[in-house]
Design a protein around this motif. Structure first.
Motif, PDB file in Angstrom:
ATOM      1  N   PHE A   1       0.849  -1.189   0.000  1.00 24.49           N
ATOM      2  CA  PHE A   1       0.000   0.000   0.000  1.00 24.49           C
ATOM      3  C   PHE A   1       0.883   1.237   0.000  1.00 24.49           C
ATOM      4  O   PHE A   1       1.224   1.785   1.040  1.00 24.49           O
TER       5      PHE A   1
ATOM      6  N   SER B   1      -7.594   8.404  -7.628  1.00 25.38           N
ATOM      7  CA  SER B   1      -7.698   7.619  -6.402  1.00 25.38           C
ATOM      8  C   SER B   1      -6.379   6.903  -6.131  1.00 25.38           C
ATOM      9  O   SER B   1      -5.358   7.548  -5.933  1.00 25.38           O
ATOM     10  N   TRP B   2      -6.361   5.561  -6.094  1.00 19.99           N
ATOM     11  CA  TRP B   2      -5.107   4.842  -5.857  1.00 19.99           C
ATOM     12  C   TRP B   2      -4.057   5.265  -6.874  1.00 19.99           C
ATOM     13  O   TRP B   2      -2.898   5.521  -6.531  1.00 19.99           O
TER      14      TRP B   2
ATOM     15  N   THR C   1      -2.740   8.675  -5.948  1.00 21.35           N
ATOM     16  CA  THR C   1      -1.878   8.651  -4.775  1.00 21.35           C
ATOM     17  C   THR C   1      -0.506   8.080  -5.108  1.00 21.35           C
ATOM     18  O   THR C   1       0.525   8.603  -4.677  1.00 21.35           O
TER      19      THR C   1
ATOM     20  N   VAL D   1      -0.896   8.817   4.327  1.00 25.22           N
ATOM     21  CA  VAL D   1      -1.867   7.746   4.541  1.00 25.22           C
ATOM     22  C   VAL D   1      -2.471   7.825   5.933  1.00 25.22           C
ATOM     23  O   VAL D   1      -3.676   7.572   6.122  1.00 25.22           O
TER      24      VAL D   1
ATOM     25  N   HIS E   1      -6.141   9.516   5.621  1.00 26.13           N
ATOM     26  CA  HIS E   1      -6.946   8.348   5.260  1.00 26.13           C
ATOM     27  C   HIS E   1      -7.327   7.479   6.448  1.00 26.13           C
ATOM     28  O   HIS E   1      -8.501   7.417   6.811  1.00 26.13           O
ATOM     29  N   VAL E   2      -6.361   6.797   7.076  1.00 27.66           N
ATOM     30  CA  VAL E   2      -6.718   5.772   8.053  1.00 27.66           C
ATOM     31  C   VAL E   2      -6.848   6.287   9.469  1.00 27.66           C
ATOM     32  O   VAL E   2      -7.344   5.567  10.340  1.00 27.66           O
TER      33      VAL E   2
ATOM     34  N   PHE F   1     -10.619   2.714   9.506  1.00 26.23           N
ATOM     35  CA  PHE F   1      -9.981   1.846   8.530  1.00 26.23           C
ATOM     36  C   PHE F   1     -10.962   1.009   7.716  1.00 26.23           C
ATOM     37  O   PHE F   1     -10.549   0.100   6.974  1.00 26.23           O
TER      38      PHE F   1
ATOM     39  N   ILE G   1     -10.286   1.389   3.715  1.00 23.40           N
ATOM     40  CA  ILE G   1      -9.025   0.827   3.236  1.00 23.40           C
ATOM     41  C   ILE G   1      -8.992  -0.683   3.447  1.00 23.40           C
ATOM     42  O   ILE G   1      -8.362  -1.414   2.664  1.00 23.40           O
ATOM     43  N   ASP G   2      -9.688  -1.182   4.457  1.00 23.93           N
ATOM     44  CA  ASP G   2      -9.778  -2.621   4.668  1.00 23.93           C
ATOM     45  C   ASP G   2     -10.586  -3.268   3.551  1.00 23.93           C
ATOM     46  O   ASP G   2     -10.223  -4.338   3.036  1.00 23.93           O
TER      47      ASP G   2
ATOM     48  N   VAL H   1     -10.941  -2.117   0.495  1.00 21.99           N
ATOM     49  CA  VAL H   1     -10.131  -2.073  -0.720  1.00 21.99           C
ATOM     50  C   VAL H   1      -9.099  -3.194  -0.706  1.00 21.99           C
ATOM     51  O   VAL H   1      -8.936  -3.944  -1.675  1.00 21.99           O
ATOM     52  N   GLY H   2      -8.365  -3.306   0.409  1.00 21.90           N
ATOM     53  CA  GLY H   2      -7.309  -4.310   0.487  1.00 21.90           C
ATOM     54  C   GLY H   2      -7.824  -5.733   0.393  1.00 21.90           C
ATOM     55  O   GLY H   2      -7.142  -6.620  -0.151  1.00 21.90           O
TER      56      GLY H   2
END
Length: 590
Positions: free
Chosen positions: A171, A203-204, A207, A232, A236-237, A245, A248-249, A251-252
């Motif tokens: 990430f 987005s990703w 970044t 990050v 974000h988190v 989170f 992002i969780d 997404v991951g």
């Protein structure tokens, strides 16, 4: 980030590409893994639904249509699949390259960097007209049909660990950024390349551009990040130090590969304070000097401060009032970014340099928004930061601090628990830029407080008015938000400004019973117009006040540490609580 070795590495890597292909002559290369003492948590990736990697070269014929209502291909395109690229540590990743069939040499390249999958075609994202795209694009990336037709190559890598690419999915951070560096320099060495490479995507993909650009690849000539962030932890988190989170969780958990995926969601639960791991996920944008076309909105605002600090002198910002993907694939905006890339990647002497350095949208809820308002820099140079003081006794905001102190409280765990303050504007007011809130607070029945703040617009009768709804946020844009965990209120004096408080998030300071402390809460930037008679409402609560809704995703809210009552103190000599807003001079209005 871990980047001390990049300047020497830049020279050696470029030289080695020319002389030896992927061979290295420098033993001090950027990291290919995190330090063991960081104890980085990885989870198994989802099993890919792709065949084994096998190089293939095909030609797509002009006129080909991939999906109903999408654009036919405007030219013949050569598509090379599963090209192996060897990274600095010997890891092999795979990329697809699209090139115009009638122009095979001297091509600039557009790179879409992410682990989202390089294969195409992909159906258009169902938030914009299908006829805007061909389907020949990576998710959130450039449409190869358009760019090949305009004399570009498009490179879609599967980053480390994604699908058939070897290694672990990262990430962002130093490892992923160095991989991007490697691929850019690999592209520059290809026989079809004009040696100029651009980064693109939202987005990703946006970044990752900031992180890669910080490594200063010699052949990175320009970048165009949409709706991205550069920190990050803070962006974000753990905004305001409050772990959040869920997104992002989600997404991951969808990343696919044959190995494992880094889990920032697990890491923020294990390490809730800033440390070396989280510092590795902060871009020092002052070290970026590549020409930049940055795009943001006020609800996905995260790199507006990064643009302010960006080291490049050749930088442009466009802030829109639409939705991320709608704006990205709008044909007019695609033409606009091509003008930028044509200038820097092809050397075409077009009129790009006459483009205003800043173009912004200004919301006028209940009226007509202003779009592409020009300015010379961001924040606007003629901004006045005005303080409006809270009065707990009246629930009002005023230019004058109340002579007498007072307080207001609410139950921190209740959804209806909140404190509100209003301000009526006597004249038309443009609020454009960064906001902050200074509060004097006390926790009754707890040693900490998680504070959530929202600034929104009311009409003259006191009714809430907001922007139009759009996919991803059906409520519409409500207004700028902020949040802070009070025990993490400590400021970094060197990085804070008069209009942006910057917390260290390293040294928790729990509250003692009866202790009243000042806190400075960063509120995200905005552009809002208030007409005479309309009102601003400030709300403070113990829970998110305008949570985002994401397409197809059920994202849980953050878990707070709240308990008991929150008390806000205002007025008198001691408790000067105030909201500071950016007011633009009226002679700027167009």
């Amino acid at each position: 980030m871990l980047k001390k070795c990049f300047s020497w590495f830049s020279f050696v890597f470029a030289l080695s590409l020319v002389m030896y292909g992927n061979a290295y002559s420098n033993t001090e290369t950027p990291p290919s893994a995190y330090p063991g003492e960081w104890n980085v948590i990885f989870h198994p990736s989802q099993t890919p639904e792709v065949p084994p990697a096998a190089y293939e070269k095909i030609t797509l014929a002009a006129g080909t249509v991939f999906f109903e209502d999408t654009k036919p291909l405007p030219c013949d395109i050569i598509w090379e699949k599963d090209i192996p690229i060897t990274l600095r540590d010997g890891t092999t990743i795979y990329a697809d390259v699209f090139r115009p069939a009638d122009n095979l040499t001297n091509l600039p390249a557009i790179v879409n960097w992410s682990p989202y999958g390089k294969s195409a075609p992909n159906p258009p994202i169902p938030v914009h007209p299908a006829e805007w795209v061909s389907g020949l694009m990576k998710y959130e990336g450039a449409d190869a049909a358009y760019w090949c037709n305009n004399g570009y190559a498009v490179v879609n890598p599967d980053s480390r660990g994604a699908n058939n690419s070897e290694g672990k999915i990262h990430f962002w951070g130093s490892v992923d950024a160095a991989d991007g560096y490697d691929v850019i320099e690999w592209i520059a060495a290809q026989e079809w390349s004009n040696t100029k490479v651009g980064l693109y995507g939202s987005s990703w993909l946006g970044t990752s551009q900031w992180f890669i650009a910080e490594t200063q690849p010699p052949h990175l000539a320009a970048m165009a990040p949409w709706e991205a962030f550069t920190d990050v932890y803070r962006d974000h988190v753990a905004v305001g130090g409050i772990p959040d989170f869920g997104f992002i969780d989600a997404v991951g958990s969808n990343h696919k590969g044959w190995n494992v995926t880094e889990s920032p969601a697990a890491m923020i639960q294990q390490y809730p304070f800033m440390n070396d791991y989280w510092e590795d996920k902060v871009v020092e944008v002052e070290n970026i000097h590549v020409p930049t076309y940055a795009v943001a909105s006020y609800y996905l605002h995260k790199h507006l401060d990064a643009f302010r600090r960006l080291g490049s002198e050749e930088k442009w910002l466009r802030v829109h009032n639409s939705f991320e993907w709608v704006d990205q694939y709008d044909p007019a905006n695609v033409e606009d970014v091509r003008c930028f890339f044509d200038y820097y990647l092809k050397g075409i002497q077009n009129d790009w340099q006459q483009t205003p350095k800043v173009r912004m949208a200004v919301y006028n809820f209940g009226g007509e928004d202003e779009v592409d308002r020009p300015a010379e820099e961001w924040p606007l140079p003629d901004t006045t930061y005005k303080k409006y003081y809270l009065n707990a006794a009246t629930g009002k905001l005023s230019q004058f601090n109340p002579l007498r102190s007072s307080s207001v409280s609410y139950r921190s765990k209740r959804k209806r628990g909140k404190a509100t303050f209003t301000l009526r504007f006597n004249s038309d007011t443009d609020m454009i830029g960064f906001l902050k809130l200074r509060l004097w607070v006390e926790a009754d029945g707890n040693d900490d407080m998680d504070l959530f703040v929202l600034v929104q617009k009311l009409n003259a009768r006191g009714k809430d008015i907001r922007g139009a709804s759009f996919p991803g946020n059906p409520r519409g844009y409500v207004g700028p938000e902020g949040r802070l965990r009070v025990s993490l209120r400590e400021l970094d004096a060197d990085k804070s400004t008069d209009f942006i408080p910057f917390q260290t998030f390293r040294n928790p300071q729990p509250l003692n019973p009866g202790e009243i402390v000042p806190v400075d809460i960063r509120i995200w930037p905005t552009g809002m117009k208030f007409n005479a008679g309309e009102q601003l409402k400030l709300t403070v609560a113990g829970h998110p006040l305008a949570p985002m809704r994401f397409i197809g995703m059920n994202v849980p809210p953050p878990e707070t540490l709240n308990a008991g009552r929150h008390i806000i103190h205002t007025g008198g000599r001691k408790y000067k609580s105030y909201l500071q807003i950016p007011v633009v001079k009226q002679d700027r209005r167009r």
